[in-house]
Design a protein around this motif. Structure first.
Motif, mmCIF file in Angstrom:
data_model
loop_
_atom_site.group_PDB
_atom_site.id
_atom_site.type_symbol
_atom_site.label_atom_id
_atom_site.label_comp_id
_atom_site.label_asym_id
_atom_site.label_seq_id
_atom_site.Cartn_x
_atom_site.Cartn_y
_atom_site.Cartn_z
ATOM 1 N N UNK A 86 0.855 -1.182 0.000
ATOM 2 C CA UNK A 86 0.000 0.000 0.000
ATOM 3 C C UNK A 86 0.891 1.232 0.000
ATOM 4 N N UNK A 87 0.363 2.357 -0.448
ATOM 5 C CA UNK A 87 1.202 3.529 -0.682
ATOM 6 C C UNK A 87 1.742 4.172 0.595
ATOM 7 N N UNK A 88 0.890 4.463 1.575
ATOM 8 C CA UNK A 88 1.390 5.133 2.781
ATOM 9 C C UNK A 88 2.480 4.322 3.466
ATOM 10 N N UNK A 89 2.275 3.029 3.730
ATOM 11 C CA UNK A 89 3.356 2.254 4.333
ATOM 12 C C UNK A 89 4.533 2.031 3.396
ATOM 13 N N UNK A 90 4.302 2.178 2.082
ATOM 14 C CA UNK A 90 5.402 1.979 1.136
ATOM 15 C C UNK A 90 6.487 3.029 1.330
ATOM 16 N N UNK A 91 6.123 4.260 1.718
ATOM 17 C CA UNK A 91 7.140 5.282 1.954
ATOM 18 C C UNK A 91 8.061 4.865 3.091
ATOM 19 N N UNK A 124 3.507 7.004 -7.254
ATOM 20 C CA UNK A 124 4.706 6.426 -7.870
ATOM 21 C C UNK A 124 5.644 5.788 -6.871
ATOM 22 N N UNK A 125 5.412 5.974 -5.565
ATOM 23 C CA UNK A 125 6.262 5.301 -4.576
ATOM 24 C C UNK A 125 6.238 3.796 -4.791
ATOM 25 N N UNK A 126 5.134 3.295 -5.335
ATOM 26 C CA UNK A 126 5.006 1.860 -5.558
ATOM 27 C C UNK A 126 5.897 1.367 -6.698
#
Length: 378
Positions: A86-91, A124-126
């Motif tokens: 998921x995006x938020x935890x991906x950061x 795009x962090x993903x």
């Protein structure tokens, strides 16, 4: 180590559990960093290890704190690969992976909206790790078009279904009877049963089905029962809106909200047809595949990943999203087709699902992607 906001319910969460179990069976250790949730018990029963932290948060300070916690965990447990879902935890996961020089993978579980350059950067962090896993060809095409990613950096691995769990031959009648009683369905109720399984959120299309049911009732059809299986996860206003819509249409006897269900194999066997009326495209749509594994026909919205998983006219029907009249027509057609013909369609769907969407094939492909990245880094 997989990183996912919560382990409550849903496709990304189930895939997290499946892959953790596969890692353990392959002789590895599986960590999941998450806020927690009802599926934690399944993770730990399989031998996975919970790293509880507020990774669901989008607060920058909390995200930095999560990154620090993940760095400590990676170094202490000698984590060899980080997989964000998921995006938020991906950061946080990406920062921790970069700080420890650990390979980083991300799975694109959905088609994220990008109405601005800032949102596109956020999404795009993903794509900033060693590899992107797309959960369908539909998702893969979107990522390539949206982010201009090198095709070599993205692989499509469709979600899998646990065919040991979703096996009609392995569900004893006592389980379906228990659900029937819990959901208040009379033993002599012979109406055709439709099941919409999924959390109570607007994009799942419940209101479309209520309006379709109202049109069927207006056409003097009373031979159907619609069940909404899912909880509101705090969206109490939407749940109240559904209840009011059902009452306003006089459908209290025909449409029931039955809440969260832990025994979905029995739920599908209890019903005749599964519904997936999503108003926005599902990137994959596990709720269209699991009922097919149980031999049930499916009526699904004609967009997104469901056009890959449902064969129109063969394993079910594809219907325009958000069109109550079209849904009323499709549901009426399913009733009039009769049990024997629906069973034949269900058998076609079950055969296709067993060929294309096995959970062990999904896990094997995921572990193969891990191995490829680790070898490249070595």
């Amino acid at each position: 180590m997989q990183v996912v906001p919560e382990l409550e319910t849903g496709g990304a969460e189930q895939t997290t559990i499946d892959v953790a179990r596969a890692v353990i069976e392959a002789g590895g250790r599986a960590f999941v960093a998450t806020r927690g949730g009802r599926m934690v018990a399944r993770l730990e029963a399989d031998g996975g290890r919970l790293a509880q932290m507020p990774v669901q948060s989008k607060n920058p300070l909390v995200m930095l704190g999560n990154a620090s916690r993940l760095v400590d965990l990676i170094r202490r447990e000698k984590v060899s690969l980080v997989h964000a879902r998921s995006r938020a935890p991906a950061f946080s996961a990406l920062w921790a992976a970069q700080a420890t020089r650990t390979p980083f993978v991300a799975t694109y579980h959905g088609v994220y909206k990008a109405n601005s350059a800032l949102k596109r950067w956020y999404n795009a962090v993903m794509t900033r790790g060693d590899l992107v896993i797309a959960n369908s060809d539909y998702t893969r095409d979107h990522v390539l078009a949206e982010h201009g990613l090198d095709p070599a950096k993205i692989v499509s691995i469709p979600r899998g279904v646990d065919l040991d769990r979703f096996n009609p031959g392995w569900v004893p009648p006592l389980r379906t009877e228990a659900l029937r009683e819990a959901w208040g369905i009379a033993a002599d109720d012979r109406r055709t049963r439709f099941l919409l399984a999924g959390r109570l959120t607007r994009i799942k299309g419940h209101l479309t089905i209520i309006e379709a049911a109202a049109q069927m009732k207006a056409a003097s059809r009373h031979d159907f029962l619609i069940l909404f299986a899912g909880d509101d996860q705090g969206r109490t206003d939407y749940g109240a809106e559904l209840t009011a819509a059902i009452a306003a249409a006089g459908l209290q006897d025909a449409v029931k909200i039955v809440g969260h269900c832990d025994d979905m194999p029995a739920a599908y066997l209890l019903c005749d047809v599964a519904l997936l009326p999503t108003t926005v495209p599902e990137s994959f749509g596990r709720a269209a595949v699991e009922p097919q594994a149980m031999g049930r026909t499916v009526i699904a919205s004609n967009h997104g990943g469901t056009v890959e998983t449902v064969v129109d006219g063969t394993t079910g029907w594809l219907v325009p999203p958000g069109d109550p009249a079209a849904w009323a027509e499709a549901m009426t057609r399913a009733i009039d087709l009769g049990a024997a013909a629906r069973l034949r369609m269900g058998e076609s769907g079950m055969s296709r699902t067993r060929q294309l969407y096995r959970v062990d094939a999904m896990c094997a492909a995921t572990l193969g992607a891990y191995e490829r990245i680790l070898e490249a880094r070595a």
